[in-house]
Scaffold this motif. Structure first.
Motif, PDB file in Angstrom:
ATOM      1  N   ASP A  46       0.799  -1.224   0.000  1.00 50.58           N
ATOM      2  CA  ASP A  46       0.000   0.000   0.000  1.00 50.58           C
ATOM      3  C   ASP A  46       0.832   1.274   0.000  1.00 50.58           C
ATOM      4  O   ASP A  46       0.297   2.354   0.206  1.00 50.58           O
ATOM      5  N   HIS A  51      -5.999   5.300  -0.315  1.00 48.81           N
ATOM      6  CA  HIS A  51      -7.440   5.072  -0.171  1.00 48.81           C
ATOM      7  C   HIS A  51      -8.162   6.380   0.189  1.00 48.81           C
ATOM      8  O   HIS A  51      -7.723   7.105   1.076  1.00 48.81           O
ATOM      9  N   ALA A 397       2.520  -4.602   3.063  1.00 50.40           N
ATOM     10  CA  ALA A 397       1.096  -4.260   3.108  1.00 50.40           C
ATOM     11  C   ALA A 397       0.558  -4.412   4.521  1.00 50.40           C
ATOM     12  O   ALA A 397      -0.650  -4.297   4.727  1.00 50.40           O
ATOM     13  N   GLY A 425      -1.534   5.069   1.925  1.00 52.12           N
ATOM     14  CA  GLY A 425      -2.088   4.075   2.839  1.00 52.12           C
ATOM     15  C   GLY A 425      -1.001   3.585   3.792  1.00 52.12           C
ATOM     16  O   GLY A 425      -1.212   3.476   4.999  1.00 52.12           O
TER      17      GLY A 425
END
Ligand SMILES: Cc1cc2nc3c(=O)[nH]c(=O)nc-3n(C[C@H](O)[C@H](O)[C@H](O)COP(=O)(O)OP(=O)(O)OC[C@H]3O[C@@H](n4cnc5c(N)ncnc54)[C@H](O)[C@@H]3O)c2cc1C
Length: 432
Positions: A46, A51, A397, A425
């Motif tokens: 990420d 997001h 992640a 993120g």
């Protein structure tokens, strides 16, 4: 336009607004909330996702600006792919001084993750070969950053995960080669100690060193693999090269990688070489970028995607720490076809958050099997943290915030350089 996005590991997914940048001279377009530069999305987790925010797509910044064939100095926009550079440079006797294991990454992405290659022990990180770059901030300011001018901004942005602003263009130094061919020597080894001995013995005479490890082998087979060392070939020519481009056409509903297929593949792969040592004259593409010939290979892990885990552990106790890691992975029955092991050299990178440091680095892909996978990676983190190592943000992640801060104790010195309107993120996960 809000779209669902994902990175190379296809986990996690993010809803993001996309804005394409196409003119390096233009001011940044207006955006709501936070923004993040995006290269070619070859990061696994990420760190290249935002997001509920905006992604500033840089692939439209794809022009080569100037090249001096006498010195190998190249100016190009940040969205140029390493593949594009190789396409025109190799024919003129120049090559990338540092390249990761895929050529489908942008120059901006290579700087922002300060990527490394198989020659870290002699060439260091990507930023070592960057004369400078222009950094465009959300307040409209532009700075030329180099190791001597705005050197603090250079150090914050090389490996700075896209959080300090958008790199619009850069000047790189390429290195001379005679042609497109590599002299490659592969040694089969049966334990980690042999890998460490081969690495040490190859450091001064071989520019590229890396090993494949059988991560499914246990007991007295644990730590077996192939050690591959190579140099650019002195001859400009080699044998005709078969051109094949395979692709994974659809995403299977579940991962095709399971403990049975993994063990069978690894055993076959380990024994594919009959003798202990093999020599080959190999084109640079299959040598540096074996996976690039299989389009969308990341789909084989199914709809839930996969997680890559790349760590580095200090050299002093590498054998013991690696044994611990590989035992945990083999016992879990999961892991990747390609478990890659390499010794980083002593070269320090300019980047505050650059990942490489002296020691052994191990990289593997794990199918996302939910809780079991996350628990295994936590256990690997326990081993890495206890050894004083680190995990690579470009591949991550899920690492915990306290882990990130322990792995990168200098992270707070980045704060004054962060663009107040940029975020990711990854950054929110590890700092908030
Ligand atoms: C098969 C494979 C092999 C790999 N092998 C290696 C390896 O050997 N060594 C290694 O180090 N890595 C390796 N990687 C990881 C990859 O090299 C890095 O993640 C690389 O940074 C991805 O570049 P990208 O252009 O796709 O950028 P993205 O993944 O889109 O973005 C990467 C980061 O760069 C930032 N960024 C992108 N463009 C800009 C810009 N113009 N200005 C400012 N920030 C920007 C983004 O915000 C993000 O934080 C590998 C990845 C794959 C898929």
């Amino acid at each position: 336009m809000t779209v669902k996005g994902q990175s190379w590991g296809r986990y996690p997914r993010a809803d993001q607004r996309l804005i394409a940048l196409t003119d390096r001279h233009a001011p940044l377009p207006s955006f709501e909330g936070s923004a993040l530069p995006h290269g070619n999305g070859r990061s696994y987790g990420d760190s290249c996702l935002n997001h509920d925010g905006t992604l500033l797509h840089t692939r439209g910044l794809d022009r080569l600006i100037a090249f001096d064939p006498a010195t190998g100095v190249l100016r190009c926009e940040a969205g140029v792919l390493l593949a594009d550079i190789l396409d025109f440079a190799v024919a003129q006797g120049w090559f990338l001084p540092v390249t990761p294991g895929t050529k489908f990454v942008t120059v901006g992405g290579a700087i922002a993750n300060d990527v490394h290659g198989k020659n870290h022990h002699v060439a260091g990180c990507f930023s070592e070969w960057v004369n400078g770059f222009e950094l465009l901030r959300s307040d409209g300011s532009r700075r030329w950053c180099s190791p001597s001018e705005n050197a603090d901004w250079f150090a914050a942005t090389a490996g700075g995960l896209g959080l300090t602003g958008v790199i619009t263009w850069a000047e790189l130094r390429l290195r001379r080669v005679r042609g497109a061919w590599m002299n490659v020597e592969t040694h089969r080894f049966s334990r980690l100690r042999e890998f460490l001995q081969l690495s040490a013995a190859s450091e001064s005479d071989y520019e590229y060193t890396v090993a494949w490890i059988d991560c499914a082998a246990r007991g007295d087979r644990l730590g077996r693999g192939h050690f591959i060392r190579a140099n650019h070939a002195p001859a400009g020519d080699g044998p005709a090269r078969p051109r094949r481009r395979l692709a994974v056409p659809v995403t299977p509903p579940v991962s095709l990688i399971n403990s049975l297929s993994l063990r069978a593949f690894n055993t076959l792969y380990y024994h594919r070489q009959r003798g202990r040592v093999a020599h080959a004259l190999t084109h640079y593409e299959p040598y540096f970028y074996p996976l690039d010939s299989i389009g969308d290979w990341n789909r084989i892990y199914g709809r839930r995607g996969f997680l890559q885990y790349q760590c580095v552990v200090p050299p002093e106790d590498a054998e013991h720490t690696l044994t611990d890691l590989i035992e945990q992975i083999a016992d879990s029955g999961t892991g990747s076809f390609l478990a890659v092991l390499k010794m980083f050299g002593q070269r320090r990178s300019a980047g505050i958050l650059s990942f490489p440091r002296p020691g052994a680095t191990l990289a593997l892909d794990f199918p996302n099997d939910g809780h079991a996978t996350f628990e295994l990676l936590e256990r690997l983190d326990d081993v890495v943290a206890a050894a004083g190592g680190a995990v690579y943000p470009a591949k991550d992640a899920r690492m915990r915030a306290d882990r990130f801060r322990a792995y990168f104790p200098a992270w707070e010195t980045l704060r004054p350089y962060l663009d107040p309107r940029f975020s990711s993120g990854f950054w929110r996960r590890v700092t908030e």
